[in-house]
Enzyme design. Structure first.
Site, PDB file in Angstrom:
ATOM      1  CG  ASP A 148      -2.153  -0.795   1.097  1.00  0.00           C
ATOM      2  OD1 ASP A 148      -2.170  -1.672   0.217  1.00  0.00           O
ATOM      3  OD2 ASP A 148      -3.109  -0.561   1.856  1.00  0.00           O
ATOM      4  N   GLY A 210     -13.325   5.627   1.911  1.00  0.00           N
ATOM      5  CA  GLY A 210     -14.014   4.467   2.455  1.00  0.00           C
ATOM      6  C   GLY A 210     -14.158   4.686   3.947  1.00  0.00           C
TER       7      GLY A 210
END
Length: 400
Positions: A148, A210
């Site tokens: 990530d 999110g």
């Protein structure tokens, strides 16, 4: 080639099996309640959705074996034998400074990940558990780690250094790393493809909204800044995370309220964000929107704080890039909340950002800017798993 993508959490194992010939998803699902009573497997194949249960607790190795048995089963399977799986791609949250791109997982890589475990104590240990489980169950299959943090390795020093004693960086690597890089990279590439442009010619601001949320400035095809920092707690207001705050507040909470390190950590990560602003009633932005529409003042306030923080980051990133060509909204809230997009973009006409109200009411993939908007505003469905599969395929293909 068929690629299995895995994302191992502390009590879950998400998976997708891709056929890279056409990048189609053959099957996907998640094993939940790993290590707990009554674990279950939710499995999707085409339009079929099936749920399997077990009574006894299982570990990650058992969970992976369960997934593989299902993928090869006569009744529900999509492959005949495990030999059809050409490689496994693992999502790894934190690569530190050692991993600036996706890598073939070797013993040396595993040792480095073990050394870096403390950089992401919530995420990297379960990611490693998934790697060990794969080694045990599929020992001959090559594995690739996709990080990530890797996309943000191109950030310049002025963006990643904290104004702390430099020894903290030199000795302990305390710096800004950024997260959601796989998602930001995917939507930026997808935006360029849809606009018929090369990524290198665009100045892009990507907002991944999110339950966790971050925004990224992308110039010349590279991440030059992002809102998350040393941990995923920095930056935007999130579902349950505070985002940016005065660093003296945790000290004050410990000194004045007698809170422990763990209590402060729990409060900032799990009891803050919009969840904290509405007194712990919900961290789901759909609830916040519904309550706001019904006249709930706390929900309205939470929504305003959430959108205001993102708006400030967009303005800041436009400043450091000398403007912006594309603004992207992605992930659960970004893709599905017209009201968030509207409130964030309101007042940004001076930057050339102008929404089309009708287009903005769509969900999923769309260009939602007005015809006369200088900046293209897009809603793009993210696909981190496909990005992991692509990286895995490219690396493994190079081995043969």
């Amino acid at each position: 080639m068929k690629i299995l993508v895995l994302n191992a959490g502390s009590s879950s194992l998400k998976f997708q099996l891709f056929d890279m010939e056409d990048e189609s998803v053959m099957a996907k699902g998640i094993v939940e309640r790993i290590g707990l009573d009554k674990p279950f497997l939710s499995y999707s194949k085409g339009t079929d959705k099936i749920k399997f249960d077990k009574e006894e607790p299982i570990n990650h190795k058992d969970a992976l074996q369960w997934v593989l048995n299902t993928l090869t089963s006569h009744e529900y399977g999509v492959i005949t034998t495990l030999q059809e799986i050409g490689a496994v791609g693992h999502r790894v949250v934190h690569g530190g400074e050692e991993f600036t791109g996706s890598v073939l997982i070797t013993e040396e890589v595993i040792e480095a990940l073990e050394r870096n475990k403390n950089l992401a104590p919530l995420h990297n240990p379960p990611n490693l558990t998934g790697i060990y489980a794969t080694k045990a169950v599929l020992p001959e299959v090559p594995m690739v780690g996709v990080f990530d943090t890797a996309f943000h390795a191109t950030m310049p020093e002025r963006a990643y250094l904290y104004a702390l004693p430099i020894e903290l960086y030199e000795k302990y690597k305390v710096r800004r790393y950024g997260f959601h890089g796989t998602s930001h990279r995917y939507v930026a590439m997808e935006a360029a493809r849809r606009l018929g442009k090369t990524l290198s010619e665009l100045r892009i601001i990507s907002a991944h909204l999110g339950n966790g949320a971050s925004v990224c400035a992308i110039q010349g095809g590279k991440s030059i800044d992002t809102s998350m920092g040393f941990t995923p707690l920095e930056g935007l207001v999130m579902g349950t995370r505070s985002g940016d705050l005065d660093p003296a507040i945790p000290i004050w909470m410990m000194r004045e309220l007698g809170m422990s390190f763990d209590e402060v950590d729990n409060l900032l990560n799990k009891k803050s964000g919009v969840f904290g602003l509405v007194r712990g009633r919900s961290f789901d932005m759909r609830d916040i929107e519904d309550w706001m529409a019904a006249g709930d003042e706390e929900a309205k306030k939470a929504m305003e704080v959430y959108c205001y923080r993102l708006k400030k980051y967009i303005g800041g990133y436009a400043a450091v890039m000398g403007g912006v060509d594309v603004l992207i909204f992605t992930a659960g809230v970004g893709e599905n909340s017209p009201i968030v997009r509207e409130m964030v973009c309101e007042g940004l006409e001076f930057l050339g950002i102008k929404l089309d109200k009708e287009k903005n009411n769509s969900r999923g993939d769309a260009i939602i800017s007005a015809a006369d908007s200088k900046v293209v505003v897009m809603s793009i469905k993210t696909n981190e798993e496909l990005m992991i599969a692509r990286d895995t395929y490219e690396i493994v293909r190079g081995l043969t």
